[in-house]
Write a protein that holds these residues in place. Structure first.
Motif, PDB file in Angstrom:
ATOM      1  N   MET A   1      39.191  37.629  28.522  1.00 21.38           N
ATOM      2  CA  MET A   1      39.498  36.224  28.754  1.00 21.38           C
ATOM      3  C   MET A   1      40.670  36.001  29.711  1.00 21.38           C
ATOM      4  O   MET A   1      40.826  34.912  30.247  1.00 21.38           O
ATOM      5  CB  MET A   1      39.782  35.532  27.412  1.00 21.38           C
ATOM      6  N   ASN A   2      41.489  37.015  29.920  1.00 26.82           N
ATOM      7  CA  ASN A   2      42.681  36.824  30.745  1.00 26.82           C
ATOM      8  C   ASN A   2      42.735  37.857  31.864  1.00 26.82           C
ATOM      9  O   ASN A   2      43.699  38.607  31.998  1.00 26.82           O
ATOM     10  CB  ASN A   2      43.947  36.924  29.880  1.00 26.82           C
ATOM     11  N   SER A   3      41.686  37.895  32.677  1.00 33.14           N
ATOM     12  CA  SER A   3      41.705  38.822  33.806  1.00 33.14           C
ATOM     13  C   SER A   3      42.665  38.349  34.895  1.00 33.14           C
ATOM     14  O   SER A   3      43.166  39.147  35.685  1.00 33.14           O
ATOM     15  CB  SER A   3      40.295  38.975  34.387  1.00 33.14           C
ATOM     16  N   ASN A   4      42.888  37.006  34.939  1.00 36.29           N
ATOM     17  CA  ASN A   4      43.834  36.418  35.914  1.00 36.29           C
ATOM     18  C   ASN A   4      43.456  36.724  37.367  1.00 36.29           C
ATOM     19  O   ASN A   4      44.318  36.864  38.231  1.00 36.29           O
ATOM     20  CB  ASN A   4      45.266  36.894  35.630  1.00 36.29           C
ATOM     21  N   PHE A   5      42.173  36.825  37.613  1.00 42.00           N
ATOM     22  CA  PHE A   5      41.662  37.001  38.976  1.00 42.00           C
ATOM     23  C   PHE A   5      41.152  35.629  39.433  1.00 42.00           C
ATOM     24  O   PHE A   5      40.157  35.120  38.904  1.00 42.00           O
ATOM     25  CB  PHE A   5      40.550  38.037  38.976  1.00 42.00           C
ATOM     26  N   HIS A   6      41.830  35.017  40.411  1.00 39.45           N
ATOM     27  CA  HIS A   6      41.479  33.671  40.866  1.00 39.45           C
ATOM     28  C   HIS A   6      41.236  33.660  42.373  1.00 39.45           C
ATOM     29  O   HIS A   6      41.629  34.580  43.098  1.00 39.45           O
ATOM     30  CB  HIS A   6      42.596  32.681  40.506  1.00 39.45           C
ATOM     31  N   ARG A   7      40.613  32.609  42.865  1.00 40.93           N
ATOM     32  CA  ARG A   7      40.215  32.518  44.262  1.00 40.93           C
ATOM     33  C   ARG A   7      41.410  32.516  45.217  1.00 40.93           C
ATOM     34  O   ARG A   7      41.308  32.962  46.358  1.00 40.93           O
ATOM     35  CB  ARG A   7      39.397  31.240  44.491  1.00 40.93           C
ATOM     36  N   ASP A   8      42.536  31.978  44.751  1.00 40.25           N
ATOM     37  CA  ASP A   8      43.665  31.819  45.661  1.00 40.25           C
ATOM     38  C   ASP A   8      44.490  33.086  45.820  1.00 40.25           C
ATOM     39  O   ASP A   8      45.487  33.098  46.547  1.00 40.25           O
ATOM     40  CB  ASP A   8      44.565  30.675  45.191  1.00 40.25           C
ATOM     41  N   LEU A   9      44.089  34.165  45.160  1.00 38.41           N
ATOM     42  CA  LEU A   9      44.830  35.420  45.286  1.00 38.41           C
ATOM     43  C   LEU A   9      44.450  36.135  46.564  1.00 38.41           C
ATOM     44  O   LEU A   9      43.292  36.124  46.995  1.00 38.41           O
ATOM     45  CB  LEU A   9      44.540  36.331  44.086  1.00 38.41           C
ATOM     46  N   GLY A  10      45.442  36.806  47.174  1.00 35.08           N
ATOM     47  CA  GLY A  10      45.153  37.582  48.364  1.00 35.08           C
ATOM     48  C   GLY A  10      44.627  38.964  48.033  1.00 35.08           C
ATOM     49  O   GLY A  10      43.937  39.593  48.844  1.00 35.08           O
ATOM     50  N   GLY A  11      44.943  39.460  46.866  1.00 37.96           N
ATOM     51  CA  GLY A  11      44.487  40.773  46.422  1.00 37.96           C
ATOM     52  C   GLY A  11      44.592  40.888  44.911  1.00 37.96           C
ATOM     53  O   GLY A  11      45.229  40.055  44.247  1.00 37.96           O
ATOM     54  N   TYR A  12      43.971  41.919  44.374  1.00 36.07           N
ATOM     55  CA  TYR A  12      43.921  42.051  42.911  1.00 36.07           C
ATOM     56  C   TYR A  12      43.701  43.517  42.562  1.00 36.07           C
ATOM     57  O   TYR A  12      42.944  44.237  43.247  1.00 36.07           O
ATOM     58  CB  TYR A  12      42.785  41.194  42.351  1.00 36.07           C
ATOM     59  N   HIS A  13      44.362  43.988  41.516  1.00 37.67           N
ATOM     60  CA  HIS A  13      44.162  45.348  41.021  1.00 37.67           C
ATOM     61  C   HIS A  13      43.688  45.292  39.571  1.00 37.67           C
ATOM     62  O   HIS A  13      44.217  44.510  38.761  1.00 37.67           O
ATOM     63  CB  HIS A  13      45.447  46.163  41.148  1.00 37.67           C
ATOM     64  N   PHE A  14      42.735  46.119  39.279  1.00 43.57           N
ATOM     65  CA  PHE A  14      42.015  46.037  38.004  1.00 43.57           C
ATOM     66  C   PHE A  14      41.948  47.428  37.372  1.00 43.57           C
ATOM     67  O   PHE A  14      41.512  48.394  38.014  1.00 43.57           O
ATOM     68  CB  PHE A  14      40.606  45.489  38.282  1.00 43.57           C
ATOM     69  N   GLY A  15      42.379  47.546  36.126  1.00 41.45           N
ATOM     70  CA  GLY A  15      42.266  48.806  35.401  1.00 41.45           C
ATOM     71  C   GLY A  15      40.900  48.927  34.752  1.00 41.45           C
ATOM     72  O   GLY A  15      40.410  47.978  34.127  1.00 41.45           O
ATOM     73  N   PHE A  16      40.263  50.092  34.914  1.00 40.82           N
ATOM     74  CA  PHE A  16      38.885  50.233  34.425  1.00 40.82           C
ATOM     75  C   PHE A  16      38.801  50.527  32.926  1.00 40.82           C
ATOM     76  O   PHE A  16      37.727  50.469  32.339  1.00 40.82           O
ATOM     77  CB  PHE A  16      38.159  51.348  35.188  1.00 40.82           C
TER      78      PHE A  16
END
Length: 672
Positions: A544-559
């Motif tokens: 519920m809280n991935s915090n990945f939104h359209r206005d971000l320039g980049g994003y890092h995600f732990g698998f």
């Protein structure tokens, strides 16, 4: 047996058979003078002594939180009609965490135990005395069996602060006496003085002994009437992850009654002959011969192939009444014509199509012999609780029945151990039995055998995960499908089968990772009703809280997520206990991450493969047109690891943890 697996073998204690005056049933009780083992259990002083006041924490001895000044008890079973337990504990507290020494739990059987006396008080550094009344003890049910409720009286002594001294004790009376009692000599804090006196029933053969007291200041004194165990300045046994069970990791005293005063070999040979007679009587020739006609054996099959065919036939034909699902158990309770629990012969089992776990093992014993194999009943202990100890002359230490088979004339290293009714394939036994010693019965006597550990290549878990992102809601939906083989998922499967529908649904959600951050919309474990099926788990949900939104320039995600079982973490640089794992295994994760619209993978660095004597780890990351494809392969090949090998083991898991922390990056897609 390899050196590693020897860790699972209990050290033999020193057992002493008491004198004839204690072991001859019906012998008159002499008019003794004061026994040299006698001690008196009374409350401690209601003031802190100068010696107690001067005591300070000593982390090097494990007393950073507190020290037990006195732990003393008397267990009086002399009348044979009741047991009176007298207990007294006094401790000095050094930290807030040490307050747990004032958490008191008195276990007994409801409607049978009577608390005849109680005291409890806290001595504050300023001299204040805070009393705890008997009415402050609250009952909590622990378990119920055969109409008996096992409960605990619980309370916490009040006002405990660093520098306090606590003191409590009680007298508990229960009818009859226990056939076996183990008393811990070591605790989670150092013990300055330990005393335990046992006064056994004079009309039974009583035995006692010490376990794991090597290098400790522990002595045993006995007279004609009782035995006294005394310990001084005993080090703490700290809780460590993946340590052996309490009974094998700390010093203890064992008090028990047995059928006769036989020597160990004679005792176990007699028990072996009894077990063989029972199994042979159970498997009458005619019903076994009739059952053999129902089994389809491959043409030209060798003995092991025929044994496997007989095992597979019985696994799908007969139900294990010991391992019913909650729905099956409820149906039986509602059936007025419920069959008796104990069957006497194989004919009863075959006619009913079901039997207890031991019944099914005895049936396979008969089938194996009819096929020309050598077959032997085997008794084993659950090593998560204790290990089989041949020096402890009681069959009460066994929790499980197995069958061992081999071709006639083959050596014991050719033995194949099976557990019909477990749902496991031929040649596999539950992991909590494997890696330890067991008792094998033959017509000639007994043998102590080592139960083999399962091959990690059979205990495979394969999980397929698909993850996407909802940029409008800042969530990451996922689906997972996990297939578990042999030992992987065995415990979870058995637990789920025993739960009712509502509890099972909730537990499945927990297995899928339900938490404050993860919302599970679907959780299924198909084919639970089939006792022989592998364990499969299907999940759908969303972080519920991935915090990945359209206005971000980049994003890092732990698998990492609930789709990966957390690997062991050993944070302490030192270790006092051997490390014991459940079973060797291989986990294979296949994960596909879909890049959200407007973003593309920015790449991820694949960490190096981790190799060690205890396992192997590899992580492969590749960029795909859709996003990322990740494969994680983790193999644990060790079951038990010696303390001397702790450093390289810890290093292996640290390297695995660093690799698992690898993140997957996303950046904005190029374009206008």
């Amino acid at each position: 047996m390899s050196g590693v697996l020897r860790l699972l073998v209990a050290r033999t204690p020193t057992f002493i058979l008491l004198t004839a005056a204690l072991s001859v049933a019906g012998a008159p009780v002499p008019a003794w003078a004061a026994a040299k083992t006698a001690i008196e259990i009374v409350p401690g002083a209601k003031s802190i002594s100068p010696e107690e006041n001067a005591m300070t924490a000593d982390p090097a001895r494990g007393s950073q939180h507190g020290t037990i000044l006195v732990d003393e008890s008397v267990r009086d079973e002399s009348t044979g009609t009741e047991t009176n337990l007298f207990r007294h504990v006094r401790a000095k507290i050094f930290s807030n965490e040490g307050r747990r020494l004032g958490d008191i739990e008195i276990d007994h059987v409801r409607d049978r135990g009577l608390l005849k006396k109680w005291w409890g008080f806290t001595l504050l550094p300023d001299g204040t005395v805070l009393e705890t009344k008997q009415s402050d003890l609250k009952e909590q049910e622990l378990a119920s069996s055969r109409g008996r409720a096992y409960v605990a009286l619980k309370t916490s002594l009040p006002g405990i602060v660093p520098g306090s001294v606590i003191d409590y004790g009680y007298v508990l009376q229960e009818p009859g006496f226990y056939s076996t009692t183990r008393v811990d000599i070591q605790r989670e804090a150092p013990v300055k003085l330990f005393r335990c006196r046992w006064v056994p029933y004079i009309g039974a053969t009583a035995s006692f002994g010490l376990l794991h007291t090597e290098g400790l200041s522990v002595t045993m004194t006995r007279d004609q009437r009782s035995v006294l165990v005394t310990g001084a300045d005993l080090p703490a046994v700290l809780d460590e992850p993946y340590m052996p069970p309490d009974s094998e990791s700390r010093a203890s005293a064992l008090f028990y009654y047995r059928r006769s005063g036989s020597k160990p070999k004679d005792f176990w040979d007699l028990e072996a002959q009894r077990l063989i007679r029972r199994a042979t009587t159970f498997t009458k020739e005619k019903p076994i011969a009739q059952a053999m006609l129902s089994i389809k054996f491959p043409a030209g099959a060798d003995l092991m192939t025929k044994l496997r065919a007989a095992y597979d036939w019985a696994s799908v034909t007969l139900r294990n009444t010991t391992r019913r699902t909650a729905e099956e158990a409820e149906a039986v309770r509602a059936d007025d014509k419920e069959k008796p629990e104990a069957w006497k012969t194989a004919q009863d089992i075959l006619a009913a199509g079901e039997g207890s776990a031991r019944d099914l093992d005895f049936l396979f014993f008969g089938l194996a012999r009819a096929l020309g194999a050598e077959a032997f009943p085997v008794l084993a202990a659950d090593r998560t609780d204790h290990y089989f100890n041949p020096g402890f002359l009681s069959i009460e230490q066994f929790d499980w029945t197995l069958v061992a088979v081999k071709a006639k004339g083959d050596p014991d290293d050719k033995l194949v151990f099976v557990d019909l009714g477990s749902g496991l394939p031929f040649g596999e036994i539950p992991w909590w039995l494997a890696g330890s010693r067991a008792f094998l019965a033959s017509a000639e006597g007994h043998r102590v055998v080592t139960l083999p550990v399962s091959d990690p290549r059979k205990n495979v878990s394969e999980t397929h995960v698909k993850i996407s992102f909802n940029l409008d809601e800042g969530t990451s939906p996922f689906t997972t499908v996990t297939d578990n083989k042999v030992q992987r998922g065995l415990s979870a499967r058995w637990r789920l089968r025993g739960l009712g529908p509502e509890e099972r649904a909730k537990e499945l959600e927990n297995y899928c990772g339900a938490s404050g951050d993860i919302e599970v919309s679907k959780a299924q474990a198909p084919n639970l009703e089939d006792a022989t099926a592998d364990y499969h788990l299907k999940c759908e949900g969303s972080r519920m809280n991935s915090n990945f939104h359209r206005d971000l320039g980049g994003y890092h995600f732990g698998f990492m997520g609930p789709w990966v079982e957390e690997t062991p973490r050993f944070t302490s640089p030192t270790r006092t206990q051997n490390v014991v794992f459940s079973y060797p295994r291989i986990d294979h994760l296949i994960l596909d991450v879909e890049a959200p619209p407007g973003f593309v993978p920015s790449g991820a660095q694949t960490p190096p493969t981790v190799e060690s004597a205890f396992g192997r780890y590899a992580l492969l990351i590749s960029v795909t047109p859709e996003g990322y494809h990740v494969e994680r392969l983790y193999a644990l090949t060790a079951v038990a690891v010696l303390v001397k090998d702790y450093d390289p083991l810890r290093q292996f898991f640290e390297e695995v943890a660093r690799a698992d922390a690898t993140s997957l990056g996303f950046k904005r897609a190029p374009g206008p």
